[in-house]
Design a protein around this motif. Structure first.
Motif, mmCIF file in Angstrom:
data_model
loop_
_atom_site.group_PDB
_atom_site.id
_atom_site.type_symbol
_atom_site.label_atom_id
_atom_site.label_comp_id
_atom_site.label_asym_id
_atom_site.label_seq_id
_atom_site.Cartn_x
_atom_site.Cartn_y
_atom_site.Cartn_z
ATOM 1 N N LYS A 117 -44.301 -68.624 -23.265
ATOM 2 C CA LYS A 117 -42.989 -68.961 -22.727
ATOM 3 C C LYS A 117 -42.771 -68.343 -21.351
ATOM 4 C CE LYS A 117 -39.414 -67.333 -25.004
ATOM 5 N NZ LYS A 117 -38.410 -67.205 -26.073
ATOM 6 N N ASN A 124 -36.888 -75.809 -16.003
ATOM 7 C CA ASN A 124 -35.490 -76.205 -16.197
ATOM 8 C C ASN A 124 -34.565 -75.128 -15.641
ATOM 9 O OD1 ASN A 124 -35.608 -78.729 -18.037
ATOM 10 N ND2 ASN A 124 -37.055 -77.296 -18.970
ATOM 11 N N TYR A 169 -30.816 -73.328 -15.132
ATOM 12 C CA TYR A 169 -29.519 -73.097 -15.771
ATOM 13 C C TYR A 169 -28.656 -72.232 -14.859
ATOM 14 C CZ TYR A 169 -31.766 -74.739 -20.060
ATOM 15 O OH TYR A 169 -32.420 -75.502 -21.011
ATOM 16 N N ASN A 212 -25.733 -73.674 -26.670
ATOM 17 C CA ASN A 212 -26.813 -74.140 -25.809
ATOM 18 C C ASN A 212 -28.183 -73.851 -26.424
ATOM 19 O OD1 ASN A 212 -27.706 -75.004 -22.936
ATOM 20 N ND2 ASN A 212 -28.815 -73.102 -23.291
ATOM 21 N N GLU A 213 -29.082 -74.766 -26.237
ATOM 22 C CA GLU A 213 -30.473 -74.558 -26.640
ATOM 23 C C GLU A 213 -31.342 -74.686 -25.399
ATOM 24 O OE1 GLU A 213 -33.853 -76.402 -29.667
ATOM 25 O OE2 GLU A 213 -31.726 -76.770 -30.037
ATOM 26 N N PHE A 214 -31.978 -73.603 -25.006
ATOM 27 C CA PHE A 214 -32.774 -73.596 -23.785
ATOM 28 C C PHE A 214 -34.050 -74.414 -23.955
ATOM 29 C CE2 PHE A 214 -30.359 -69.574 -23.481
ATOM 30 C CZ PHE A 214 -29.754 -69.787 -22.253
ATOM 31 N N VAL A 215 -34.425 -75.079 -22.884
ATOM 32 C CA VAL A 215 -35.669 -75.838 -22.843
ATOM 33 C C VAL A 215 -36.598 -75.121 -21.866
ATOM 34 C CG1 VAL A 215 -36.750 -78.062 -22.368
ATOM 35 C CG2 VAL A 215 -34.413 -77.980 -23.284
ATOM 36 N N PHE A 216 -37.769 -74.737 -22.337
ATOM 37 C CA PHE A 216 -38.686 -73.929 -21.530
ATOM 38 C C PHE A 216 -39.795 -74.790 -20.935
ATOM 39 C CE2 PHE A 216 -36.723 -71.145 -24.641
ATOM 40 C CZ PHE A 216 -36.274 -70.118 -23.831
ATOM 41 N N ALA A 276 -37.947 -72.077 -18.311
ATOM 42 C CA ALA A 276 -36.537 -72.058 -17.921
ATOM 43 C C ALA A 276 -36.247 -70.928 -16.940
ATOM 44 C CB ALA A 276 -35.660 -71.912 -19.161
ATOM 45 N N ASP A 287 -29.958 -77.943 -13.460
ATOM 46 C CA ASP A 287 -29.938 -79.031 -14.435
ATOM 47 C C ASP A 287 -28.813 -78.859 -15.447
ATOM 48 O OD1 ASP A 287 -32.535 -80.152 -13.467
ATOM 49 O OD2 ASP A 287 -33.299 -78.225 -14.197
ATOM 50 N N TYR A 288 -28.458 -77.610 -15.730
ATOM 51 C CA TYR A 288 -27.439 -77.317 -16.737
ATOM 52 C C TYR A 288 -26.544 -76.180 -16.254
ATOM 53 C CZ TYR A 288 -31.226 -79.474 -19.479
ATOM 54 O OH TYR A 288 -32.210 -80.305 -19.931
ATOM 55 N N GLN A 333 -34.992 -66.986 -28.143
ATOM 56 C CA GLN A 333 -34.889 -68.374 -28.622
ATOM 57 C C GLN A 333 -36.265 -69.006 -28.775
ATOM 58 O OE1 GLN A 333 -32.991 -72.130 -26.564
ATOM 59 N NE2 GLN A 333 -31.371 -70.806 -27.375
#
Length: 269
Positions: free
Chosen positions: A123, A199, A201, A213-217, A219, A239-240, A269
């Motif tokens: 990650k 991604n 944030y 929120n659910e992080f997308v890696f 990130a 993006d978010y 996460q």
């Protein structure tokens, strides 16, 4: 090489003292660090000093460091009287040990489009700092990023100097443990992140509740200036948008506190 300095008017001593001036130090490509813990953290990270400075009372401690870290005689060893060291020191209660290191030996680099964003297996997490000004905040965020195993810290060049002595002390040695990339502006950082498929944030008061929120890696999350937050340009580039819920009466958290909360949630996460 070994030297003993007993005069406070010594030119070499004045040169070391001048390194407290960030512009002077930057021009020379040098960094002055002071204190047993910070010096040893630096040595543990593999950085070899250009100069090792100590008081007569600390000679035994220096011998121990030489043995522990296999320091060679190519380093310049400078022994000072207490009065000379006190003139050199910036701390209230000097410990009698300091070092001069070369900036080029550190993981803090000036970045541009030719620099590849650090990545690793697993990650990848980054924190982006826009115009952060408080050295205590930066040092604490570096320590947080190190503790939660971030890939790198990215920051704009108008932020506080990561070689600032207060930053170094607040980081508790973490400044030596992970790459810190300094970009000209936020646009350059976003381009590097986009190129690597990261991604983005933005920490923003109008963002989505962090708990939902659910992080997308991979990130990266963005933290802005202490007084003004992120610029609209930086927020719009992300993006978010996310926010930390605050049910109490405080209107906001300081930058380091906000970064630590988001950083921890990202890391687990």
């Amino acid at each position: 090489m070994y030297k003993f300095i007993s005069s406070k008017d010594n030119q070499q001593l004045k040169l070391y003292a001048s390194l407290h001036d960030s512009k002077k130090a930057s021009k020379l490509g040098l960094v002055f660090i002071e204190g047993v813990r910070l010096c040893e953290d630096c040595l543990t990270s593999g950085i070899i000093p250009k100069v090792l400075i100590f008081t007569t009372k600390q000679k035994t401690a220096i011998d121990d460091l030489k043995a522990k870290y296999s320091l060679t005689e190519e380093i310049e060893y400078v022994e000072l009287t207490d009065d000379c060291f006190n003139k050199l020191a910036s701390t209230v209660n000097p410990q009698g040990i300091a070092m001069v290191i070369e900036k080029a030996s550190c993981n803090i680099v000036k970045a541009d489009s030719s620099v590849t964003l650090p990545v690793r297996n697993g990650k990848n997490i980054y924190v982006v700092l826009e115009n952060l000004q408080d050295p205590g905040n930066l040092g604490t965020i570096l320590r947080m990023a190190d503790a939660f195993n971030f890939t790198s810290v990215l920051m704009t060049s108008n932020s506080v100097d990561p070689f600032n002595e207060k930053v170094l002390r607040a980081s508790m040695g973490s400044v030596w443990h992970l790459p810190v990339l300094i970009y000209d502006d936020i646009d350059s950082i976003c381009n590097a992140l986009d190129k690597a498929g990261v991604n983005k944030y933005a920490a923003h008061l109008k963002g989505t509740d962090l708990r939902e929120n659910e992080f997308v890696f991979p990130a990266a999350f963005f933290i802005g200036n202490e007084g003004k937050g992120l610029t609209d340009f930086a927020s719009d580039k992300c993006d978010y948008k996310i926010k930390i819920p605050m049910p109490g009466k405080a209107e906001s958290l300081n930058a380091a506190s906000a970064a630590s909360i988001i950083g921890y949630l990202m890391s687990v996460q």
